[in-house]
Write an enzyme that holds these catalytic residues in place. Structure first.
Site, mmCIF file in Angstrom:
data_model
loop_
_atom_site.group_PDB
_atom_site.id
_atom_site.type_symbol
_atom_site.label_atom_id
_atom_site.label_comp_id
_atom_site.label_asym_id
_atom_site.label_seq_id
_atom_site.Cartn_x
_atom_site.Cartn_y
_atom_site.Cartn_z
ATOM 1 N N CYS A 206 -2.957 3.692 -47.807
ATOM 2 C CA CYS A 206 -4.178 3.658 -47.000
ATOM 3 C C CYS A 206 -4.588 5.059 -46.572
ATOM 4 C CB CYS A 206 -3.975 2.757 -45.787
ATOM 5 S SG CYS A 206 -2.559 3.200 -44.771
ATOM 6 N N GLU B 212 -3.980 -2.115 -38.650
ATOM 7 C CA GLU B 212 -3.979 -0.873 -39.448
ATOM 8 C C GLU B 212 -4.499 -1.260 -40.818
ATOM 9 O OE1 GLU B 212 -3.653 1.644 -41.949
ATOM 10 O OE2 GLU B 212 -1.506 1.189 -42.044
#
Length: 453
Positions: free
Chosen positions: A264, A230
Protein backbone atom coordinates in the site's frame (compact mmCIF):
# COMPACT_ATOMS: atom_id res chain seq x y z
CA UNK A 1 -21.58 -21.48 -0.29
CA UNK A 2 -18.01 -22.64 0.18
CA UNK A 3 -17.22 -24.55 3.34
CA UNK A 4 -13.47 -24.95 2.79
CA UNK A 5 -10.40 -22.90 1.87
CA UNK A 6 -7.62 -24.33 -0.30
CA UNK A 7 -4.37 -22.39 -0.36
CA UNK A 8 -2.28 -22.41 -3.54
CA UNK A 9 1.36 -21.67 -4.31
CA UNK A 10 1.18 -18.81 -6.87
CA UNK A 11 4.59 -19.71 -8.34
CA UNK A 12 3.55 -23.14 -9.62
CA UNK A 13 -0.23 -23.18 -8.96
CA UNK A 14 0.21 -26.27 -6.77
CA UNK A 15 -2.42 -26.65 -4.05
CA UNK A 16 -0.92 -26.46 -0.56
CA UNK A 17 -3.59 -27.35 1.97
CA UNK A 18 -7.35 -27.38 2.46
CA UNK A 19 -8.95 -25.98 5.61
CA UNK A 20 -12.54 -26.18 6.84
CA UNK A 21 -14.28 -22.89 7.52
CA UNK A 22 -15.49 -22.48 11.08
CA UNK A 23 -19.13 -23.19 11.68
CA UNK A 24 -21.29 -20.58 13.39
CA UNK A 25 -21.23 -22.73 16.52
CA UNK A 26 -17.41 -22.87 16.47
CA UNK A 27 -17.20 -19.10 16.04
CA UNK A 28 -19.55 -18.63 18.99
CA UNK A 29 -17.21 -20.72 21.14
CA UNK A 30 -14.17 -18.79 19.88
CA UNK A 31 -15.84 -15.50 20.77
CA UNK A 32 -16.85 -16.78 24.19
CA UNK A 33 -13.24 -17.85 24.82
CA UNK A 34 -11.98 -14.42 23.75
CA UNK A 35 -14.30 -12.63 26.16
CA UNK A 36 -13.56 -14.95 29.08
CA UNK A 37 -9.81 -14.63 28.53
CA UNK A 38 -10.06 -10.86 28.15
CA UNK A 39 -11.42 -10.36 31.66
CA UNK A 40 -8.46 -12.28 33.10
CA UNK A 41 -5.93 -10.74 30.70
CA UNK A 42 -7.00 -7.20 31.61
CA UNK A 43 -6.24 -8.00 35.25
CA UNK A 44 -2.77 -9.30 34.33
CA UNK A 45 -0.02 -6.87 35.28
CA UNK A 46 1.62 -5.09 32.35
CA UNK A 47 5.04 -6.42 33.34
CA UNK A 48 3.71 -9.95 33.00
CA UNK A 49 2.20 -9.19 29.59
CA UNK A 50 5.38 -7.64 28.24
CA UNK A 51 7.58 -10.52 29.45
CA UNK A 52 5.71 -12.76 27.02
CA UNK A 53 6.88 -10.55 24.16
CA UNK A 54 10.46 -11.61 24.82
CA UNK A 55 9.44 -15.24 24.35
CA UNK A 56 7.45 -14.33 21.25
CA UNK A 57 10.44 -12.49 19.80
CA UNK A 58 12.71 -15.50 20.29
CA UNK A 59 10.11 -17.86 18.83
CA UNK A 60 9.96 -15.71 15.70
CA UNK A 61 13.72 -15.55 15.30
CA UNK A 62 14.21 -19.24 16.02
CA UNK A 63 11.69 -20.20 13.35
CA UNK A 64 12.25 -17.39 10.85
CA UNK A 65 13.36 -19.65 8.01
CA UNK A 66 10.37 -21.98 8.41
CA UNK A 67 7.91 -19.11 8.82
CA UNK A 68 9.47 -17.21 5.92
CA UNK A 69 9.13 -20.29 3.73
CA UNK A 70 5.44 -20.49 4.61
CA UNK A 71 4.95 -16.86 3.53
CA UNK A 72 6.76 -17.54 0.25
CA UNK A 73 4.71 -20.65 -0.46
CA UNK A 74 1.36 -19.03 0.22
CA UNK A 75 1.73 -15.61 -1.42
CA UNK A 76 4.93 -15.72 -3.47
CA UNK A 77 7.11 -13.20 -1.64
CA UNK A 78 10.84 -13.65 -2.38
CA UNK A 79 12.27 -15.69 0.49
CA UNK A 80 14.83 -13.09 1.59
CA UNK A 81 12.00 -10.56 1.98
CA UNK A 82 9.82 -13.11 3.79
CA UNK A 83 12.52 -13.76 6.38
CA UNK A 84 13.07 -10.00 6.74
CA UNK A 85 9.35 -9.64 7.48
CA UNK A 86 9.61 -12.15 10.33
CA UNK A 87 12.64 -10.31 11.72
CA UNK A 88 10.70 -7.04 11.61
CA UNK A 89 7.94 -8.64 13.69
CA UNK A 90 10.56 -9.57 16.27
CA UNK A 91 11.73 -5.93 16.34
CA UNK A 92 8.15 -4.81 16.98
CA UNK A 93 7.86 -7.24 19.90
CA UNK A 94 11.02 -5.80 21.40
CA UNK A 95 9.76 -2.24 20.97
CA UNK A 96 6.50 -2.86 22.84
CA UNK A 97 8.27 -4.97 25.45
CA UNK A 98 10.38 -1.97 26.35
CA UNK A 99 7.75 0.78 26.04
CA UNK A 100 4.29 -0.54 26.92
CA UNK A 101 4.48 0.24 30.63
CA UNK A 102 5.42 3.86 29.94
CA UNK A 103 2.81 4.20 27.20
CA UNK A 104 -0.01 3.01 29.45
CA UNK A 105 1.03 4.84 32.60
CA UNK A 106 -1.71 7.07 34.02
CA UNK A 107 -1.39 10.62 32.71
CA UNK A 108 -1.60 12.98 35.68
CA UNK A 109 -3.48 16.22 34.96
CA UNK A 110 -3.39 19.18 37.32
CA UNK A 111 -6.92 20.47 37.99
CA UNK A 112 -8.99 21.72 40.94
CA UNK A 113 -9.30 18.12 42.09
CA UNK A 114 -7.20 16.54 44.80
CA UNK A 115 -6.14 14.12 42.06
CA UNK A 116 -7.12 13.80 38.40
CA UNK A 117 -5.65 11.63 35.70
CA UNK A 118 -6.32 9.70 32.50
CA UNK A 119 -6.48 5.92 32.80
CA UNK A 120 -5.92 3.84 29.67
CA UNK A 121 -8.22 0.84 29.86
CA UNK A 122 -8.74 -1.90 27.27
CA UNK A 123 -11.98 -1.99 25.29
CA UNK A 124 -12.38 -5.79 25.25
CA UNK A 125 -12.43 -8.16 22.28
CA UNK A 126 -11.06 -6.60 19.06
CA UNK A 127 -11.47 -8.06 15.58
CA UNK A 128 -8.60 -7.74 13.10
CA UNK A 129 -9.30 -8.24 9.38
CA UNK A 130 -5.90 -8.57 7.77
CA UNK A 131 -4.44 -8.77 4.21
CA UNK A 132 -2.13 -11.21 2.48
CA UNK A 133 0.67 -8.95 1.25
CA UNK A 134 2.57 -8.84 4.56
CA UNK A 135 0.86 -11.78 6.26
CA UNK A 136 2.89 -11.66 9.47
CA UNK A 137 3.79 -7.98 9.80
CA UNK A 138 0.26 -6.66 9.30
CA UNK A 139 -1.07 -9.00 11.98
CA UNK A 140 1.71 -8.31 14.47
CA UNK A 141 1.46 -4.54 14.18
CA UNK A 142 -2.26 -4.84 14.98
CA UNK A 143 -2.18 -7.64 17.54
CA UNK A 144 0.84 -6.84 19.70
CA UNK A 145 -0.12 -3.31 20.83
CA UNK A 146 -3.78 -4.33 21.06
CA UNK A 147 -2.91 -7.24 23.35
CA UNK A 148 -0.45 -5.21 25.41
CA UNK A 149 -3.27 -2.73 26.13
CA UNK A 150 -5.20 -5.59 27.75
CA UNK A 151 -7.55 -6.51 24.92
CA UNK A 152 -7.92 -9.91 23.29
CA UNK A 153 -7.99 -10.35 19.52
CA UNK A 154 -9.79 -12.29 16.84
CA UNK A 155 -7.92 -12.66 13.57
CA UNK A 156 -9.76 -12.92 10.25
CA UNK A 157 -6.90 -13.27 7.80
CA UNK A 158 -6.94 -13.34 4.01
CA UNK A 159 -7.93 -16.81 2.89
CA UNK A 160 -4.87 -17.36 0.68
CA UNK A 161 -2.58 -17.10 3.73
CA UNK A 162 -4.60 -19.31 6.08
CA UNK A 163 -1.49 -21.31 6.98
CA UNK A 164 0.21 -18.10 8.12
CA UNK A 165 -2.84 -17.18 10.22
CA UNK A 166 -2.79 -20.48 12.09
CA UNK A 167 0.99 -20.31 12.50
CA UNK A 168 0.65 -16.88 14.10
CA UNK A 169 -1.90 -18.15 16.62
CA UNK A 170 0.42 -21.05 17.45
CA UNK A 171 3.35 -18.66 17.97
CA UNK A 172 1.43 -16.61 20.52
CA UNK A 173 0.25 -19.70 22.39
CA UNK A 174 3.73 -21.26 22.37
CA UNK A 175 5.14 -18.02 23.78
CA UNK A 176 2.79 -18.37 26.74
CA UNK A 177 -0.05 -16.00 25.89
CA UNK A 178 -3.24 -17.40 27.48
CA UNK A 179 -5.47 -19.35 25.13
CA UNK A 180 -7.99 -16.90 23.76
CA UNK A 181 -5.65 -13.90 23.51
CA UNK A 182 -5.29 -14.36 19.75
CA UNK A 183 -7.57 -16.73 17.87
CA UNK A 184 -7.87 -17.26 14.15
CA UNK A 185 -11.35 -17.30 12.71
CA UNK A 186 -11.82 -19.03 9.35
CA UNK A 187 -14.96 -17.21 8.30
CA UNK A 188 -16.91 -16.03 5.26
CA UNK A 189 -18.10 -12.45 4.69
CA UNK A 190 -21.43 -12.94 6.45
CA UNK A 191 -19.79 -14.47 9.49
CA UNK A 192 -17.38 -11.51 9.69
CA UNK A 193 -20.32 -9.11 9.52
CA UNK A 194 -22.03 -11.05 12.29
CA UNK A 195 -18.90 -10.76 14.44
CA UNK A 196 -18.75 -6.98 13.99
CA UNK A 197 -22.40 -6.74 14.97
CA UNK A 198 -21.96 -8.92 18.09
CA UNK A 199 -22.01 -6.78 21.25
CA UNK A 200 -18.96 -8.62 22.62
CA UNK A 201 -16.72 -7.39 19.79
CA UNK A 202 -15.89 -3.82 20.76
CA UNK A 203 -13.96 -2.58 17.71
CA UNK A 204 -12.42 -3.66 14.42
CA UNK A 205 -9.13 -3.01 12.64
CA UNK A 206 -8.90 -3.54 8.90
CA UNK A 207 -5.93 -3.39 6.60
CA UNK A 208 -7.13 -3.87 3.04
CA UNK A 209 -8.70 -2.28 0.00
CA UNK A 210 -10.72 0.90 -0.10
CA UNK A 211 -13.81 -1.15 -1.02
CA UNK A 212 -13.36 -3.44 1.98
CA UNK A 213 -12.76 -0.45 4.23
CA UNK A 214 -15.98 1.23 3.19
CA UNK A 215 -17.93 -1.96 3.88
CA UNK A 216 -16.36 -2.51 7.30
CA UNK A 217 -16.83 1.16 8.24
CA UNK A 218 -20.48 0.96 7.24
CA UNK A 219 -21.13 -2.06 9.45
CA UNK A 220 -19.10 -0.64 12.34
CA UNK A 221 -20.86 2.70 12.03
CA UNK A 222 -24.29 1.10 12.18
CA UNK A 223 -23.22 -0.58 15.40
CA UNK A 224 -21.45 2.47 16.88
CA UNK A 225 -18.09 0.73 17.02
CA UNK A 226 -14.68 2.22 16.56
CA UNK A 227 -12.56 1.06 13.64
CA UNK A 228 -9.05 1.66 12.38
CA UNK A 229 -8.80 1.50 8.60
CA UNK A 230 -5.48 1.21 6.79
CA UNK A 231 -6.52 1.16 3.16
CA UNK A 232 -5.02 1.59 -0.28
CA UNK A 233 -2.41 4.08 -1.35
CA UNK A 234 -1.27 5.88 -4.47
CA UNK A 235 1.98 7.24 -3.12
CA UNK A 236 4.02 9.63 -5.19
CA UNK A 237 7.79 9.68 -5.35
CA UNK A 238 8.72 13.26 -6.21
CA UNK A 239 12.15 13.54 -7.84
CA UNK A 240 13.27 17.16 -7.95
CA UNK A 241 15.92 18.53 -10.30
CA UNK A 242 18.62 18.58 -7.62
CA UNK A 243 18.04 14.97 -6.49
CA UNK A 244 21.18 12.85 -6.13
CA UNK A 245 20.26 9.91 -8.37
CA UNK A 246 23.50 8.03 -7.75
CA UNK A 247 22.79 7.98 -4.01
CA UNK A 248 19.05 7.39 -4.01
CA UNK A 249 18.10 5.46 -7.14
CA UNK A 250 18.28 2.03 -5.49
CA UNK A 251 15.90 3.28 -2.80
CA UNK A 252 13.49 4.61 -5.45
CA UNK A 253 13.45 1.27 -7.27
CA UNK A 254 12.91 -0.59 -4.01
CA UNK A 255 10.09 1.80 -3.14
CA UNK A 256 8.18 0.53 -6.16
CA UNK A 257 9.37 -3.06 -6.61
CA UNK A 258 9.74 -4.40 -3.06
CA UNK A 259 7.32 -7.27 -2.39
CA UNK A 260 6.82 -7.42 -6.18
CA UNK A 261 5.11 -4.05 -5.94
CA UNK A 262 2.34 -5.35 -3.67
CA UNK A 263 2.44 -2.73 -0.95
CA UNK A 264 0.00 0.00 0.00
CA UNK A 265 2.89 2.38 0.72
CA UNK A 266 4.84 1.61 -2.46
CA UNK A 267 5.76 4.49 -4.77
CA UNK A 268 3.19 4.12 -7.54
CA UNK A 269 3.65 7.47 -9.28
CA UNK A 270 7.10 8.94 -9.99
CA UNK A 271 6.75 12.68 -10.52
CA UNK A 272 10.02 13.89 -11.98
CA UNK A 273 11.06 17.49 -12.53
CA UNK A 274 11.80 18.21 -16.21
CA UNK A 275 15.55 19.01 -16.03
CA UNK A 276 16.31 15.57 -14.56
CA UNK A 277 13.56 13.59 -16.30
CA UNK A 278 15.56 11.94 -19.11
CA UNK A 279 18.48 11.05 -16.86
CA UNK A 280 16.13 9.61 -14.25
CA UNK A 281 14.21 7.54 -16.80
CA UNK A 282 17.31 5.95 -18.29
CA UNK A 283 18.88 5.18 -14.92
CA UNK A 284 15.58 3.88 -13.52
CA UNK A 285 15.05 1.57 -16.52
CA UNK A 286 18.59 0.25 -16.16
CA UNK A 287 18.12 -0.49 -12.46
CA UNK A 288 14.76 -2.20 -13.02
CA UNK A 289 16.26 -4.33 -15.80
CA UNK A 290 18.93 -5.51 -13.34
CA UNK A 291 16.39 -6.91 -10.86
CA UNK A 292 16.74 -10.67 -10.53
CA UNK A 293 13.51 -12.40 -11.53
CA UNK A 294 12.93 -16.04 -10.64
CA UNK A 295 11.84 -18.64 -8.15
CA UNK A 296 10.70 -16.94 -4.91
CA UNK A 297 12.53 -19.68 -2.98
CA UNK A 298 15.88 -18.55 -4.41
CA UNK A 299 17.59 -16.24 -1.88
CA UNK A 300 18.85 -14.05 -4.76
CA UNK A 301 15.40 -13.49 -6.29
CA UNK A 302 14.13 -9.90 -6.04
CA UNK A 303 10.97 -10.24 -8.16
CA UNK A 304 8.91 -13.40 -7.91
CA UNK A 305 5.23 -13.71 -8.70
CA UNK A 306 2.16 -11.81 -7.61
CA UNK A 307 0.05 -13.46 -4.94
CA UNK A 308 -2.76 -14.58 -7.25
CA UNK A 309 -3.44 -14.78 -10.98
CA UNK A 310 -6.51 -12.54 -10.74
CA UNK A 311 -4.39 -9.80 -9.18
CA UNK A 312 -1.98 -9.94 -12.10
CA UNK A 313 -4.92 -9.82 -14.51
CA UNK A 314 -6.31 -6.72 -12.81
CA UNK A 315 -2.94 -4.99 -13.05
CA UNK A 316 -2.69 -5.89 -16.73
CA UNK A 317 -6.09 -4.31 -17.39
CA UNK A 318 -5.03 -1.10 -15.66
CA UNK A 319 -1.93 -0.93 -17.84
CA UNK A 320 -3.81 -1.74 -21.05
CA UNK A 321 -6.45 0.90 -20.34
CA UNK A 322 -3.73 3.47 -19.66
CA UNK A 323 -2.00 2.62 -22.94
CA UNK A 324 -5.30 3.10 -24.78
CA UNK A 325 -5.46 6.58 -23.25
CA UNK A 326 -1.96 7.43 -24.51
CA UNK A 327 0.58 5.99 -22.07
CA UNK A 328 3.77 4.48 -23.50
CA UNK A 329 5.37 1.24 -22.37
CA UNK A 330 8.98 2.20 -21.71
CA UNK A 331 9.94 -1.17 -20.29
CA UNK A 332 8.42 -4.57 -19.55
CA UNK A 333 4.72 -5.45 -19.66
CA UNK A 334 4.62 -9.20 -20.15
CA UNK A 335 2.48 -11.46 -18.01
CA UNK A 336 2.28 -15.22 -17.55
CA UNK A 337 -0.29 -16.40 -15.02
CA UNK A 338 0.67 -14.76 -11.68
CA UNK A 339 4.01 -13.44 -12.97
CA UNK A 340 4.03 -9.80 -14.07
CA UNK A 341 7.24 -8.38 -15.45
CA UNK A 342 8.41 -5.13 -13.84
CA UNK A 343 6.95 -2.43 -16.07
CA UNK A 344 7.56 1.28 -16.64
CA UNK A 345 5.04 3.61 -18.29
CA UNK A 346 5.69 7.14 -19.55
CA UNK A 347 3.46 9.83 -21.06
CA UNK A 348 1.14 9.25 -18.11
CA UNK A 349 -1.69 11.71 -17.49
CA UNK A 350 -4.16 12.15 -14.67
CA UNK A 351 -7.14 10.41 -16.31
CA UNK A 352 -5.27 7.10 -16.62
CA UNK A 353 -5.73 4.18 -14.20
CA UNK A 354 -1.98 4.07 -13.50
CA UNK A 355 -2.24 7.64 -12.22
CA UNK A 356 -5.56 7.77 -10.39
CA UNK A 357 -5.98 4.17 -9.16
CA UNK A 358 -3.88 2.02 -6.88
CA UNK A 359 -1.71 -0.30 -8.98
CA UNK A 360 -0.90 -3.23 -6.72
CA UNK A 361 2.05 -4.76 -8.51
CA UNK A 362 5.40 -3.98 -10.17
CA UNK A 363 4.26 -1.12 -12.42
CA UNK A 364 5.81 2.36 -12.22
CA UNK A 365 4.09 5.37 -13.78
CA UNK A 366 6.52 8.17 -14.69
CA UNK A 367 5.13 11.72 -14.94
CA UNK A 368 7.10 14.79 -16.03
CA UNK A 369 6.61 18.01 -14.04
CA UNK A 370 7.82 21.33 -15.38
CA UNK A 371 8.90 22.55 -11.95
CA UNK A 372 8.77 21.72 -8.25
CA UNK A 373 5.47 23.56 -7.77
CA UNK A 374 3.79 21.41 -10.42
CA UNK A 375 5.37 18.27 -8.95
CA UNK A 376 3.80 18.92 -5.55
CA UNK A 377 0.46 19.77 -7.19
CA UNK A 378 0.47 16.48 -9.13
CA UNK A 379 1.32 14.65 -5.93
CA UNK A 380 -1.82 16.05 -4.29
CA UNK A 381 -4.05 15.17 -7.27
CA UNK A 382 -5.24 11.87 -5.79
CA UNK A 383 -8.08 10.77 -3.55
CA UNK A 384 -5.61 8.68 -1.52
CA UNK A 385 -3.50 9.99 1.34
CA UNK A 386 -1.13 7.36 2.67
CA UNK A 387 2.33 8.75 1.99
CA UNK A 388 4.57 11.02 -0.07
CA UNK A 389 8.30 10.78 -0.62
CA UNK A 390 10.50 13.48 -2.11
CA UNK A 391 14.14 13.29 -3.18
CA UNK A 392 16.07 16.55 -3.16
CA UNK A 393 19.28 18.07 -1.88
CA UNK A 394 17.35 21.11 -0.62
CA UNK A 395 15.98 19.43 2.48
CA UNK A 396 15.19 22.78 4.09
CA UNK A 397 12.74 23.61 1.31
CA UNK A 398 11.28 20.11 1.48
CA UNK A 399 10.67 20.48 5.22
CA UNK A 400 8.96 23.81 4.61
CA UNK A 401 6.44 21.96 2.42
CA UNK A 402 5.43 19.61 5.26
CA UNK A 403 2.23 21.53 6.02
CA UNK A 404 1.09 21.16 2.39
CA UNK A 405 1.36 17.35 2.39
CA UNK A 406 -2.07 15.94 3.25
CA UNK A 407 -0.87 12.35 3.64
CA UNK A 408 -0.24 10.33 6.78
CA UNK A 409 3.50 10.20 6.08
CA UNK A 410 6.05 12.45 4.38
CA UNK A 411 9.53 11.00 3.84
CA UNK A 412 12.41 13.11 2.54
CA UNK A 413 15.24 11.26 0.78
CA UNK A 414 13.89 7.86 1.76
CA UNK A 415 11.02 5.55 0.88
CA UNK A 416 7.83 5.59 2.92
CA UNK A 417 7.96 2.68 5.35
CA UNK A 418 6.43 1.49 8.60
CA UNK A 419 8.48 1.69 11.79
CA UNK A 420 7.32 0.54 15.26
CA UNK A 421 8.52 3.85 16.71
CA UNK A 422 6.37 6.02 14.40
CA UNK A 423 2.59 6.23 13.90
CA UNK A 424 1.37 4.69 10.66
CA UNK A 425 -1.85 5.40 8.76
CA UNK A 426 -3.47 7.53 6.11
CA UNK A 427 -6.00 10.22 5.27
CA UNK A 428 -8.79 10.56 2.70
CA UNK A 429 -9.48 7.29 0.85
CA UNK A 430 -6.47 5.70 2.56
CA UNK A 431 -8.46 5.41 5.76
CA UNK A 432 -8.19 6.74 9.29
CA UNK A 433 -6.70 5.86 12.64
CA UNK A 434 -3.12 5.02 13.42
CA UNK A 435 -1.10 1.88 14.10
CA UNK A 436 2.34 1.46 15.73
CA UNK A 437 4.11 3.72 18.25
CA UNK A 438 2.14 4.95 21.26
CA UNK A 439 -0.73 5.78 18.89
CA UNK A 440 -1.09 2.09 18.04
CA UNK A 441 -1.47 1.05 21.66
CA UNK A 442 -4.03 3.86 22.17
CA UNK A 443 -6.10 2.72 19.17
CA UNK A 444 -8.26 0.39 21.25
CA UNK A 445 -8.29 1.82 24.75
CA UNK A 446 -10.79 3.82 26.76
CA UNK A 447 -9.05 7.07 27.71
CA UNK A 448 -10.92 7.38 30.96
CA UNK A 449 -10.95 10.55 33.05
CA UNK A 450 -10.59 9.87 36.79
CA UNK A 451 -11.35 12.78 39.13
CA UNK A 452 -10.98 12.76 42.92
CA UNK A 453 -12.28 15.80 44.84
Amino acid sequence: MATTITTTNPYNNAPLKTYALNTNKEIALILEQAQTTQHKWQATKIKVRTKLLKKLKHALLNEKETLGSLVTQEMGKPISQSIAEIEKCAWLCDFYRKNTEDFLADALIKTDAHESFISYDPLGVILGVMPWNYPFWQVFRFAVPTLMAGNTTLLKHASNVTGCALAIQQLFETAGFPKGCLQTVLADHQQVENLIEDHRVKAVSLTGSELAGRKIAEIAGRNLKKCVLELGGNNACIVLADADLNTHLDTMVSARMQNTGQSCIAAKRFIVEAPIYEAFLEKFKHKVAELKIGDPNDPDTQIGVMARIDLAETLQKQVEESVKLGATIAYGNTRKEAFYQPTILTNVSSEMPVFNEETFGPVAAIIKAENAQEAYALNAATRFGLGTMVFTENTHAALNNTDYIEDGAYFINDMVKSDPRLPFGGTKASGYGRELSQEGIFAFVNKKTVYLK
